[in-house]
Design a protein around this motif. Structure first.
Motif, mmCIF file in Angstrom:
data_model
loop_
_atom_site.group_PDB
_atom_site.id
_atom_site.type_symbol
_atom_site.label_atom_id
_atom_site.label_comp_id
_atom_site.label_asym_id
_atom_site.label_seq_id
_atom_site.Cartn_x
_atom_site.Cartn_y
_atom_site.Cartn_z
ATOM 1 N N ALA A 17 49.042 15.787 19.659
ATOM 2 C CA ALA A 17 47.619 15.942 19.961
ATOM 3 C C ALA A 17 47.375 17.177 20.819
ATOM 4 O O ALA A 17 46.416 17.923 20.592
ATOM 5 N N THR A 18 48.243 17.406 21.785
ATOM 6 C CA THR A 18 48.117 18.575 22.658
ATOM 7 C C THR A 18 48.240 19.857 21.835
ATOM 8 O O THR A 18 47.432 20.781 21.987
ATOM 9 N N ARG A 19 49.217 19.905 20.954
ATOM 10 C CA ARG A 19 49.421 21.096 20.112
ATOM 11 C C ARG A 19 48.218 21.346 19.217
ATOM 12 O O ARG A 19 47.793 22.487 19.036
ATOM 13 N N ILE A 20 47.658 20.294 18.660
ATOM 14 C CA ILE A 20 46.489 20.442 17.784
ATOM 15 C C ILE A 20 45.304 20.975 18.577
ATOM 16 O O ILE A 20 44.628 21.918 18.156
ATOM 17 N N LEU A 28 42.992 28.307 19.994
ATOM 18 C CA LEU A 28 43.530 29.628 19.654
ATOM 19 C C LEU A 28 43.025 30.114 18.303
ATOM 20 O O LEU A 28 42.850 31.320 18.105
ATOM 21 N N ASP A 29 42.783 29.193 17.372
ATOM 22 C CA ASP A 29 42.267 29.555 16.048
ATOM 23 C C ASP A 29 40.763 29.820 16.056
ATOM 24 O O ASP A 29 40.201 30.200 15.031
ATOM 25 N N GLY A 30 40.116 29.607 17.195
ATOM 26 C CA GLY A 30 38.682 29.862 17.290
ATOM 27 C C GLY A 30 37.823 28.833 16.575
ATOM 28 O O GLY A 30 36.717 29.145 16.128
ATOM 29 N N LEU A 31 38.310 27.617 16.487
ATOM 30 C CA LEU A 31 37.542 26.564 15.830
ATOM 31 C C LEU A 31 36.482 26.005 16.769
ATOM 32 O O LEU A 31 36.605 26.095 17.992
ATOM 33 N N ALA A 32 35.485 25.411 16.190
ATOM 34 C CA ALA A 32 34.443 24.730 16.963
ATOM 35 C C ALA A 32 34.831 23.267 17.124
ATOM 36 O O ALA A 32 35.588 22.713 16.312
ATOM 37 N N THR A 90 43.311 13.212 5.448
ATOM 38 C CA THR A 90 42.969 14.022 6.619
ATOM 39 C C THR A 90 43.778 15.313 6.637
ATOM 40 O O THR A 90 43.238 16.374 6.965
ATOM 41 N N SER A 91 45.034 15.261 6.249
ATOM 42 C CA SER A 91 45.837 16.482 6.147
ATOM 43 C C SER A 91 45.226 17.434 5.131
ATOM 44 O O SER A 91 45.109 18.638 5.370
ATOM 45 N N THR A 92 44.834 16.893 3.994
ATOM 46 C CA THR A 92 44.214 17.709 2.947
ATOM 47 C C THR A 92 42.896 18.290 3.435
ATOM 48 O O THR A 92 42.606 19.473 3.214
ATOM 49 N N TYR A 93 42.100 17.485 4.117
ATOM 50 C CA TYR A 93 40.815 17.942 4.650
ATOM 51 C C TYR A 93 41.026 19.102 5.632
ATOM 52 O O TYR A 93 40.286 20.086 5.609
ATOM 53 N N ALA A 94 42.041 18.999 6.477
ATOM 54 C CA ALA A 94 42.306 20.066 7.451
ATOM 55 C C ALA A 94 42.589 21.388 6.740
ATOM 56 O O ALA A 94 42.055 22.437 7.125
ATOM 57 N N HIS A 95 43.406 21.344 5.697
ATOM 58 C CA HIS A 95 43.725 22.564 4.956
ATOM 59 C C HIS A 95 42.508 23.080 4.193
ATOM 60 O O HIS A 95 42.279 24.294 4.124
ATOM 61 N N ARG A 96 41.730 22.185 3.646
ATOM 62 C CA ARG A 96 40.500 22.581 2.939
ATOM 63 C C ARG A 96 39.550 23.303 3.877
ATOM 64 O O ARG A 96 38.999 24.355 3.553
ATOM 65 N N GLN A 97 39.363 22.760 5.068
ATOM 66 C CA GLN A 97 38.456 23.387 6.035
ATOM 67 C C GLN A 97 38.974 24.757 6.474
ATOM 68 O O GLN A 97 38.199 25.689 6.638
ATOM 69 N N ALA A 98 40.276 24.877 6.668
ATOM 70 C CA ALA A 98 40.851 26.160 7.069
ATOM 71 C C ALA A 98 40.579 27.215 6.005
ATOM 72 O O ALA A 98 40.206 28.358 6.330
ATOM 73 N N ASN A 146 46.757 27.495 11.159
ATOM 74 C CA ASN A 146 47.807 26.966 12.037
ATOM 75 C C ASN A 146 47.463 25.571 12.541
ATOM 76 O O ASN A 146 48.331 24.711 12.659
ATOM 77 N N THR A 147 46.192 25.350 12.824
ATOM 78 C CA THR A 147 45.754 24.009 13.225
ATOM 79 C C THR A 147 45.995 23.031 12.087
ATOM 80 O O THR A 147 46.527 21.935 12.299
ATOM 81 N N ALA A 148 45.634 23.418 10.872
ATOM 82 C CA ALA A 148 45.828 22.554 9.701
ATOM 83 C C ALA A 148 47.307 22.230 9.512
ATOM 84 O O ALA A 148 47.663 21.090 9.191
#
Length: 130
Positions: free
Chosen positions: A16-19, A25-29, A53-61, A69-71
């Motif tokens: 969770a900390t890394r995410i 760092l990735d400039g996400l909102a 959720t993993s797929t959603y993260a990559h889709r959003q990126a 990197n967050t994804a």
């Protein structure tokens, strides 16, 4: 490292900390982290929701053109959680805490951190200025 079937709460908090830090760092909102949390409820199956959720993260990126990197870390965390029998509730805990980490540093300068090894304890030391 935990064995299959055992969810080490410290490792969950480290992911969770890394995410949260990587999202900064990735400039996400913050809304992107809220979207991850919401994606856990897109299907009824509590185990398959981690894959979604993993797929959603990559889709959003890809859609945003940032956050890859967050994804990647979200994907690693969901794979780790799933391999230990984790479900939607544990994933909600992990991503909810990631959002807290992000909110702690939303407007804070961070020194260079090794995210591959970052732990919650190291993160808290950084916040204390140690």
């Amino acid at each position: 490292m935990s064995s299959p079937g055992v969810i080490d709460i410290n490792e969950l908090l480290n992911y969770a900390t890394r995410i949260g830090v990587q999202a900064k760092l990735d400039g996400l909102a913050k809304a992107q982290l809220e979207g991850l949390l919401a994606s856990l409820n897109m299907i009824d199956d509590p185990k398959a929701s981690l894959l979604l959720t993993s797929t959603y993260a990559h889709r959003q990126a890809e859609r945003l053109g940032r956050g890859r990197n967050t994804a990647r870390i979200v994907n690693e965390a969901m794979r780790w959680l799933s391999s230990r029998g984790g479900d939607r509730e544990r994933a909600r805990m992990l991503l909810g805490f990631a959002k807290w980490v992000f909110e702690c540093i939303e407007n804070v300068y961070l020194p260079k951190l090794d995210l591959n090894k970052l732990t919650l304890e190291d993160f808290l030391k950084t916040l204390r200025g140690v």
